[in-house]
Write a protein that holds these residues in place. Structure first.
Motif, short mmCIF file in Angstrom:
data_model
loop_
_atom_site.label_atom_id
_atom_site.label_comp_id
_atom_site.label_asym_id
_atom_site.label_seq_id
_atom_site.Cartn_x
_atom_site.Cartn_y
_atom_site.Cartn_z
N HIS A 40 -37.50 26.47 -16.35
CA HIS A 40 -36.68 27.50 -17.00
C HIS A 40 -35.99 28.51 -16.09
N ASP A 41 -36.65 29.05 -15.08
CA ASP A 41 -36.13 30.24 -14.40
C ASP A 41 -36.30 30.11 -12.89
N ALA A 42 -35.30 29.52 -12.25
CA ALA A 42 -35.39 29.28 -10.80
C ALA A 42 -35.51 30.57 -10.02
N GLU A 43 -34.81 31.61 -10.44
CA GLU A 43 -34.84 32.87 -9.70
C GLU A 43 -36.21 33.53 -9.78
N ALA A 44 -36.84 33.48 -10.94
CA ALA A 44 -38.19 34.05 -11.07
C ALA A 44 -39.19 33.27 -10.22
N ILE A 45 -39.05 31.96 -10.18
CA ILE A 45 -39.95 31.15 -9.35
C ILE A 45 -39.72 31.45 -7.87
N ALA A 46 -38.45 31.54 -7.47
CA ALA A 46 -38.13 31.86 -6.08
C ALA A 46 -38.66 33.24 -5.69
N ALA A 47 -38.61 34.18 -6.61
CA ALA A 47 -39.13 35.52 -6.33
C ALA A 47 -40.64 35.47 -6.12
N ALA A 48 -41.34 34.65 -6.90
CA ALA A 48 -42.79 34.53 -6.75
C ALA A 48 -43.15 33.86 -5.42
N ILE A 49 -42.29 32.97 -4.96
CA ILE A 49 -42.51 32.27 -3.69
C ILE A 49 -42.26 33.20 -2.51
N GLY A 50 -41.27 34.05 -2.63
CA GLY A 50 -40.92 34.95 -1.53
C GLY A 50 -40.34 34.19 -0.36
N ASP A 51 -40.80 34.54 0.85
CA ASP A 51 -40.23 33.90 2.04
C ASP A 51 -41.04 32.69 2.51
N ARG A 52 -41.92 32.21 1.68
CA ARG A 52 -42.73 31.04 2.05
C ARG A 52 -41.89 29.76 1.98
N THR A 53 -42.25 28.81 2.82
CA THR A 53 -41.59 27.51 2.81
C THR A 53 -42.08 26.69 1.63
N VAL A 54 -41.16 26.09 0.90
CA VAL A 54 -41.52 25.21 -0.22
C VAL A 54 -41.46 23.77 0.27
N LYS A 55 -42.61 23.14 0.38
CA LYS A 55 -42.67 21.78 0.90
C LYS A 55 -42.18 20.75 -0.11
N ALA A 56 -42.37 21.04 -1.40
CA ALA A 56 -41.91 20.11 -2.43
C ALA A 56 -41.92 20.79 -3.79
#
Length: 206
Positions: A40-56
């Protein structure tokens, strides 16, 4: 670390649309993570991730409410989208012009922050439905295959009740009883907590 983010949107299939809240699971540490089900909400997920690398970005299945934000999150993070190929037809209903970046296959191991997540193919709710088992985490991420109270829904296209029951019996009830089941919607449960009524279902042939 296991982090849960709840996002809201709609689920659509077979001509119907329903409001839903989805669990997005973020597994990792302070430097890298795997996202399970970009809902649903890519921006909210990206905010929760912060500056961490997303491996998958791992998709437990391709119903639209579990994948609708996946391409946008991939663009924001540079992470590959992984999906079991048996769900490509469902994927194309939501994203006809965008393909996943790679496949998930039974027995495949995804590693993040020193923890292994093993892909367990559990068809029934959808042909390519998978769970991710993390032995070191004492957890399995079940998508919509298993919830507190029973199996996922099988009343719509691409689903089959006997198949999901077989998947749960053969692939999930064999896990340790204290394994925490982190679901695609709602609250978490345990394998041991769900086993009694599921085994009763299986014994009675329902």
């Amino acid at each position: 670390m296991i982090e849960k983010l709840v996002t809201s949107g709609t689920f659509s299939l077979d001509g119907g649309t329903w409001d839903v809240d989805n669990n997005v699971w973020i597994i990792g540490d302070s430097t890298e993570v795997i996202v399970i089900d970009a809902a649903h909400d890519a921006e909210a997920i990206a905010a929760a991730i912060g500056d961490r690398t997303v491996k998958a970005i791992a998709c437990t299945h391709a119903h639209n409410d579990h994948i609708d934000a996946a391409p946008a999150l991939a663009r924001l993070t540079g992470a590959p989208i992984l999906l079991h190929p048996a769900d490509l037809e469902l994927w194309r209903m939501t994203h006809p012009d965008t393909a996943p970046d790679g496949d998930l296959s039974d027995g495949q191991v995804l590693t993040v922050a020193g923890a292994d997540l093993t892909v367990v193919h559990t068809p029934g709710h959808a042909p390519g439905a998978i769970c991710l088992h993390g032995p070191e985490l004492g957890a399995v991420f079940s998508g919509d295959t298993l919830f507190q109270g029973g199996p996922g829904a099988t009343g719509r296209s691409f689903s089959d009740f006997p198949t999901i029951i077989t998947s749960i019996e053969k692939r999930l009830l064999t896990l340790p009883a204290d394994t925490i089941v982190h679901t695609g919607h709602g609250v978490s449960t345990t394998i041991g907590g769900e086993a009694p009524h599921l085994l009763d279902w299986i014994t009675r042939g329902h």
